[in-house]
Design a protein around this motif. Structure first.
Motif, PDB file in Angstrom:
ATOM      1  N   UNK A   2       0.838  -1.197   0.000  1.00 46.47           N
ATOM      2  CA  UNK A   2       0.000   0.000   0.000  1.00 46.47           C
ATOM      3  C   UNK A   2       0.875   1.250   0.000  1.00 46.47           C
ATOM      4  N   UNK A   3       0.572   2.185  -0.899  1.00 46.60           N
ATOM      5  CA  UNK A   3       1.302   3.455  -0.958  1.00 46.60           C
ATOM      6  C   UNK A   3       0.462   4.597  -0.401  1.00 46.60           C
ATOM      7  N   UNK A   4      -0.784   4.713  -0.839  1.00 40.76           N
ATOM      8  CA  UNK A   4      -1.606   5.800  -0.321  1.00 40.76           C
ATOM      9  C   UNK A   4      -3.002   5.799  -0.907  1.00 40.76           C
ATOM     10  N   UNK A   5      -3.858   6.638  -0.328  1.00 38.18           N
ATOM     11  CA  UNK A   5      -5.210   6.821  -0.859  1.00 38.18           C
ATOM     12  C   UNK A   5      -5.415   8.293  -1.182  1.00 38.18           C
ATOM     13  N   UNK A   6      -6.367   8.550  -2.064  1.00 37.52           N
ATOM     14  CA  UNK A   6      -6.581   9.903  -2.580  1.00 37.52           C
ATOM     15  C   UNK A   6      -5.233  10.518  -2.959  1.00 37.52           C
ATOM     16  N   UNK A   7      -4.489   9.730  -3.723  1.00 41.05           N
ATOM     17  CA  UNK A   7      -3.128  10.116  -4.105  1.00 41.05           C
ATOM     18  C   UNK A   7      -3.190  11.289  -5.083  1.00 41.05           C
ATOM     19  N   UNK A   8      -2.519  12.355  -4.725  1.00 40.83           N
ATOM     20  CA  UNK A   8      -2.624  13.613  -5.470  1.00 40.83           C
ATOM     21  C   UNK A   8      -1.720  13.620  -6.701  1.00 40.83           C
ATOM     22  N   UNK A   9      -2.326  13.958  -7.832  1.00 43.66           N
ATOM     23  CA  UNK A   9      -1.606  14.183  -9.081  1.00 43.66           C
ATOM     24  C   UNK A   9      -1.976  15.572  -9.583  1.00 43.66           C
ATOM     25  N   UNK A  10      -1.089  16.204 -10.320  1.00 47.94           N
ATOM     26  CA  UNK A  10      -1.364  17.565 -10.781  1.00 47.94           C
ATOM     27  C   UNK A  10      -0.895  17.742 -12.216  1.00 47.94           C
ATOM     28  N   UNK A  11      -1.698  18.445 -12.982  1.00 45.83           N
ATOM     29  CA  UNK A  11      -1.345  18.766 -14.360  1.00 45.83           C
ATOM     30  C   UNK A  11      -2.025  20.072 -14.740  1.00 45.83           C
ATOM     31  N   UNK A  12      -1.246  21.002 -15.275  1.00 50.81           N
ATOM     32  CA  UNK A  12      -1.771  22.291 -15.732  1.00 50.81           C
ATOM     33  C   UNK A  12      -2.577  22.988 -14.635  1.00 50.81           C
ATOM     34  N   UNK A  13      -1.999  23.019 -13.431  1.00 44.19           N
ATOM     35  CA  UNK A  13      -2.605  23.696 -12.280  1.00 44.19           C
ATOM     36  C   UNK A  13      -3.938  23.086 -11.837  1.00 44.19           C
ATOM     37  N   UNK A  14      -4.192  21.860 -12.243  1.00 44.53           N
ATOM     38  CA  UNK A  14      -5.410  21.164 -11.815  1.00 44.53           C
ATOM     39  C   UNK A  14      -5.023  19.916 -11.041  1.00 44.53           C
ATOM     40  N   UNK A  15      -5.680  19.701  -9.905  1.00 45.95           N
ATOM     41  CA  UNK A  15      -5.395  18.541  -9.072  1.00 45.95           C
ATOM     42  C   UNK A  15      -6.326  17.378  -9.427  1.00 45.95           C
ATOM     43  N   UNK A  16      -5.759  16.180  -9.359  1.00 44.80           N
ATOM     44  CA  UNK A  16      -6.525  14.955  -9.567  1.00 44.80           C
ATOM     45  C   UNK A  16      -6.177  14.000  -8.423  1.00 44.80           C
ATOM     46  N   UNK A  17      -7.159  13.230  -7.984  1.00 44.86           N
ATOM     47  CA  UNK A  17      -6.934  12.357  -6.836  1.00 44.86           C
ATOM     48  C   UNK A  17      -7.307  10.916  -7.186  1.00 44.86           C
ATOM     49  N   UNK A  18      -6.317  10.057  -7.090  1.00 40.20           N
ATOM     50  CA  UNK A  18      -6.481   8.632  -7.367  1.00 40.20           C
ATOM     51  C   UNK A  18      -6.952   7.935  -6.097  1.00 40.20           C
ATOM     52  N   UNK A  19      -7.982   7.097  -6.199  1.00 40.62           N
ATOM     53  CA  UNK A  19      -8.554   6.463  -5.006  1.00 40.62           C
ATOM     54  C   UNK A  19      -7.501   5.733  -4.184  1.00 40.62           C
ATOM     55  N   UNK A  20      -6.808   4.780  -4.807  1.00 39.75           N
ATOM     56  CA  UNK A  20      -5.789   3.995  -4.104  1.00 39.75           C
ATOM     57  C   UNK A  20      -4.577   3.809  -5.004  1.00 39.75           C
ATOM     58  N   UNK A  21      -3.405   3.892  -4.411  1.00 42.21           N
ATOM     59  CA  UNK A  21      -2.177   3.618  -5.157  1.00 42.21           C
ATOM     60  C   UNK A  21      -1.430   2.498  -4.445  1.00 42.21           C
ATOM     61  N   UNK A  22      -1.186   1.409  -5.178  1.00 40.55           N
ATOM     62  CA  UNK A  22      -0.483   0.247  -4.655  1.00 40.55           C
ATOM     63  C   UNK A  22       0.803   0.035  -5.439  1.00 40.55           C
ATOM     64  N   UNK A  23       1.598  -0.902  -4.956  1.00 43.37           N
ATOM     65  CA  UNK A  23       2.816  -1.293  -5.678  1.00 43.37           C
ATOM     66  C   UNK A  23       2.870  -2.811  -5.707  1.00 43.37           C
ATOM     67  N   UNK A  24       3.173  -3.363  -6.872  1.00 39.17           N
ATOM     68  CA  UNK A  24       3.279  -4.812  -7.006  1.00 39.17           C
ATOM     69  C   UNK A  24       4.753  -5.182  -7.090  1.00 39.17           C
TER      70      UNK A  24
END
Length: 255
Positions: A124-146
Motif C-alpha cells: 500500500x502506498x496511499x489513498x486519494x493520491x494527489x496528481x497535478x497537471x496544468x494547475x489542476x489537481x486529480x486524486x487517485x482512489x488507491x495507489x499500490x505497488x506490485x
C-alpha cells in the motif's frame, strides 16, 4: 495441455505439490494450469494452497483486461495473475447501500485483509493520491505497488456498473503516474477499476483501443455471488473459448 503431461510435467514440481493439486482439482486443464504456474512463479506449497483456495485458475480465465496488447509478452501472464475478475470484501462491515467514500474508508480500515484479497505481492502506498497537471489537481482512489511486477498499480473504486469513460480516466491517471511518479527502474504502471458490476461486452469495447494496461473487476461483500450479477458472467461457450486461450498461452514457450 500436452498429451504427455502425466509423464513429462510430473517432474517439474515436487510430489507434495502434485498431491495438493490433484486433491483440489478434478479437471486436467486446471491441474495443468497450477502445475505450470507453480513451476514458473516458484510458488511454495503454502502459496500454492492459497492460490487454489482463491480459485486463481477460474479468476484468470474470467478476468477482463487489455494486457496482451499493452504489455511486453513476458509480462502479460504475470500481470494477468495479479488481477482477479471479482474481489470478495466480506470482511467489510458495510451495508448493501454504501458510498464510494464509505467503501474506500472501510478498505483503509482493513488494509491488511484488502491486500491479501488483492492476491499478495501488493504493498500500500496511499489513498486519494494527489496528481497535478496544468494547475489542476486529480486524486487517485488507491495507489499500490506490485513487488513482482515492479510497478505502480492504480485502483479506482466504483459503486456503479462499469462505464466506458472510466477506462479513459484511468488511462489518463496512468500517463500521469508514469510521467510524474514512476521511478527509472520501475515498469510502466497498471490500472485496476473495481466496480459493483459490469457488462462484459461494454468492458471489452471500452478497453479495445486503450494504450495503457488496465483491468476491470467487480467486488462483492459476500462470499456468494448475488443472483442479479450472474448474468454478467460469460456463457458456457465463451468460457470454453477462454479456457482454450489460456491453454494456448500455457503451451507457448516461457518468455
Amino acid at each position: 495441455m500436452p498429451a504427455n503431461y502425466s509423464n513429462r510435467w510430473l517432474e517439474i514440481i515436487s510430489w507434495a505439490k502434485h498431491l495438493l493439486i490433484m486433491a483440489r482439482c478434478k479437471d486436467p486443464q486446471e491441474r495443468y494450469f497450477y502445475t505450470i504456474q507453480t513451476q514458473r512463479q516458484a510458488w511454495t506449497k503454502t502459496v500454492l494452497a492459497q492460490q487454489l483456495k482463491a480459485q486463481t485458475y477460474q479468476q484468470t480465465v474470467l478476468a477482463q483486461h487489455n494486457f496482451p496488447t499493452t504489455l511486453p509478452a513476458p509480462r502479460v501472464e504475470q500481470a494477468a495473475l495479479a488481477l482477479k475478475d471479482e474481489y470478495t470484501f466480506g470482511f467489510l462491515a458495510l451495508t448493501a447501500e454504501h458510498s464510494e467514500y464509505e467503501l474506500e474508508q472501510a478498505l483503509l480500515g482493513n488494509v491488511r485483509r484488502f491486500l491479501q484479497e488483492m492476491g499478495g505481492d501488493f504493498s500500500f502506498i496511499g489513498n486519494q493520491y494527489r496528481l497535478e497537471l496544468a494547475d489542476t489537481e486529480y486524486f487517485l482512489d488507491l495507489l499500490l505497488y506490485h513487488r513482482s511486477l515492479q510497478c505502480l498499480v492504480a485502483v479506482e473504486l466504483k459503486i456503479t456498473d462499469f462505464r466506458p469513460e472510466y477506462a479513459g480516466k484511468m488511462n489518463f491517471y496512468l500517463s500521469l503516474l508514469n510521467e510524474q511518479v514512476r521511478k527509472p527502474h520501475e515498469q510502466p504502471s497498471i490500472g485496476i477499476i473495481v466496480g459493483s458490476s459490469k457488462q462484459r461486452t461494454v468492458v471489452e469495447f471500452a478497453l479495445r483501443d486503450v494504450n495503457k494496461p488496465i483491468g476491470v473487476a467487480t467486488y462483492t461483500l459476500t462470499d456468494t455471488l448475488p443472483t442479479e450479477l450472474r448474468a454478467f458472467f460469460p456463457s458456457n461457450e465463451e468460457l470454453v473459448r477462454r479456457l482454450e486461450a489460456v491453454s494456448a498461452a500455457l503451451r507457448a514457450p516461457n518468455g
